[in-house]
Motif scaffolding. Structure first.
Motif, PDB file in Angstrom:
ATOM      1  N   ILE A   5      53.946  28.150 101.116  1.00  0.00           N
ATOM      2  CA  ILE A   5      54.694  27.451  99.484  1.00  0.00           C
ATOM      3  C   ILE A   5      52.678  27.034  99.261  1.00  0.00           C
ATOM      4  O   ILE A   5      52.162  26.733 100.205  1.00  0.00           O
ATOM      5  CB  ILE A   5      55.367  26.177 100.067  1.00  0.00           C
ATOM      6  CG1 ILE A   5      56.445  26.040 100.380  1.00  0.00           C
ATOM      7  CG2 ILE A   5      55.046  24.870  98.875  1.00  0.00           C
ATOM      8  CD1 ILE A   5      57.023  24.835 100.793  1.00  0.00           C
ATOM      9  N   LEU A  28      58.064  24.749 106.978  1.00  0.00           N
ATOM     10  CA  LEU A  28      57.738  25.084 105.650  1.00  0.00           C
ATOM     11  C   LEU A  28      56.331  24.862 105.963  1.00  0.00           C
ATOM     12  O   LEU A  28      55.980  24.176 106.489  1.00  0.00           O
ATOM     13  CB  LEU A  28      58.003  23.945 104.562  1.00  0.00           C
ATOM     14  CG  LEU A  28      59.051  23.549 104.132  1.00  0.00           C
ATOM     15  CD1 LEU A  28      59.745  21.940 103.665  1.00  0.00           C
ATOM     16  CD2 LEU A  28      59.980  25.087 103.184  1.00  0.00           C
ATOM     17  N   VAL A  30      52.585  25.109 103.595  1.00  0.00           N
ATOM     18  CA  VAL A  30      51.751  25.162 102.925  1.00  0.00           C
ATOM     19  C   VAL A  30      50.148  25.731 103.215  1.00  0.00           C
ATOM     20  O   VAL A  30      49.333  25.572 103.783  1.00  0.00           O
ATOM     21  CB  VAL A  30      51.242  23.519 102.782  1.00  0.00           C
ATOM     22  CG1 VAL A  30      50.230  23.716 100.908  1.00  0.00           C
ATOM     23  CG2 VAL A  30      52.255  22.840 101.962  1.00  0.00           C
ATOM     24  N   VAL A  51      57.562  30.421  97.704  1.00  0.00           N
ATOM     25  CA  VAL A  51      57.696  29.581  96.834  1.00  0.00           C
ATOM     26  C   VAL A  51      56.558  29.355  96.305  1.00  0.00           C
ATOM     27  O   VAL A  51      55.367  28.931  96.677  1.00  0.00           O
ATOM     28  CB  VAL A  51      58.741  28.835  97.460  1.00  0.00           C
ATOM     29  CG1 VAL A  51      58.247  27.309  95.853  1.00  0.00           C
ATOM     30  CG2 VAL A  51      59.385  29.116  97.333  1.00  0.00           C
ATOM     31  N   VAL A  53      55.383  25.640  94.077  1.00  0.00           N
ATOM     32  CA  VAL A  53      56.482  24.208  93.555  1.00  0.00           C
ATOM     33  C   VAL A  53      55.292  23.716  91.879  1.00  0.00           C
ATOM     34  O   VAL A  53      53.526  23.448  92.624  1.00  0.00           O
ATOM     35  CB  VAL A  53      56.242  23.551  94.610  1.00  0.00           C
ATOM     36  CG1 VAL A  53      56.423  22.182  94.198  1.00  0.00           C
ATOM     37  CG2 VAL A  53      57.206  24.049  95.691  1.00  0.00           C
ATOM     38  N   VAL A 116      63.185  23.414  97.339  1.00  0.00           N
ATOM     39  CA  VAL A 116      62.283  24.947  97.910  1.00  0.00           C
ATOM     40  C   VAL A 116      63.432  26.063  98.730  1.00  0.00           C
ATOM     41  O   VAL A 116      62.614  26.988  98.566  1.00  0.00           O
ATOM     42  CB  VAL A 116      61.036  23.945  98.666  1.00  0.00           C
ATOM     43  CG1 VAL A 116      60.152  24.916  98.963  1.00  0.00           C
ATOM     44  CG2 VAL A 116      60.430  22.950  97.387  1.00  0.00           C
ATOM     45  N   ALA A 120      63.387  29.992  98.319  1.00  0.00           N
ATOM     46  CA  ALA A 120      62.880  30.852  99.029  1.00  0.00           C
ATOM     47  C   ALA A 120      63.883  31.526  99.753  1.00  0.00           C
ATOM     48  O   ALA A 120      63.294  33.267  99.717  1.00  0.00           O
ATOM     49  CB  ALA A 120      61.972  30.106 100.046  1.00  0.00           C
TER      50      ALA A 120
END
Length: 220
Positions: A5, A28, A30, A51, A53, A116, A120
């Protein structure tokens, strides 16, 4: 499978909060943060997230323009808009730019994480309140018939009718699969066939079509 992400928001506290929230979920990760739209476009090319955001209002290049550039650049990243502002102009602008989802920051945190994951997985998602407005806007157009006749359901199977009804209720492919006791891949195949058979460009149009056909009623 871990979802990579990229967080794009000009408010450090928002990015920090999302990063901390996502750190508690092993699926998940980041992989980058951007404070501007231009930075988001650059980082997508560098870190190749699954993804993005994306906020809408950011200095310089806004989130809608950044979304347009990301989706036009043949990047594999899908964009989920997460914003405080859900005005219709933003909604339509984001969808035209190629966003796969539109959510608002006052949603429950679990719902944001679910969004999310849905995006995805290749699905599309729009916040329920926004979906209601999209349908209401369509129904309220001057060319719309005040008391609409139900559009006949032709050329689709009974199973596809069931899937279309669930799409009209805002269900994701995963939820459709659970409701109908089929695989997610099968649900995706049904949705793809519906898009082709009904000449719909995207999932939003399928929602409107389900309303026109009388399969769902306008949420209140």
């Amino acid at each position: 499978m871990t979802v990579r992400i990229l967080l794009a928001d000009d408010q450090p506290l928002v990015r920090s909060g999302l990063r901390v929230l996502m750190a508690d979920h092993p699926d998940l990760e980041v992989v980058g943060e951007a404070a501007t739209g231009a930075e988001a476009v650059r980082l997508v090319r560098e870190v190749n997230p699954d993804v993005v955001v994306m906020d809408i209002r950011m200095p310089g290049m806004d989130g809608i323009e950044a979304t347009r550039l990301i989706t036009a650049d043949r990047a594999t990243a899908r964009v989920l808009i997460l914003t405080t502002f859900d005005e219709d102009d933003y909604v339509y602008g984001a969808l035209r730019a190629g966003a796969s989802g539109f959510t608002v920051k006052d949603m429950a945190l679990d719902d944001i994480l679910a969004a999310v994951r849905v995006v995805a997985a290749g699905d599309a998602l729009i916040a329920p309140g926004v979906t209601r407005r999209l349908i209401a806007d369509f129904v309220g157009r001057p060319e719309a018939v005040p008391e609409r006749p139900r559009r006949p359901v032709e050329g689709i199977t009974e199973r596809e009718r069931e899937v279309l009804t669930l799409v009209g209720r805002g269900r994701s492919n995963t939820e459709i699969a659970e409701d109908l006791f089929i695989t997610v891949a099968t649900a995706k195949s049904h949705v793809s066939r519906l898009l082709t058979k009904l000449g719909a460009r995207d999932r939003v149009q399928l929602v409107i079509t389900a309303y026109e056909m009388g399969l769902v009623t306008l949420p209140r």
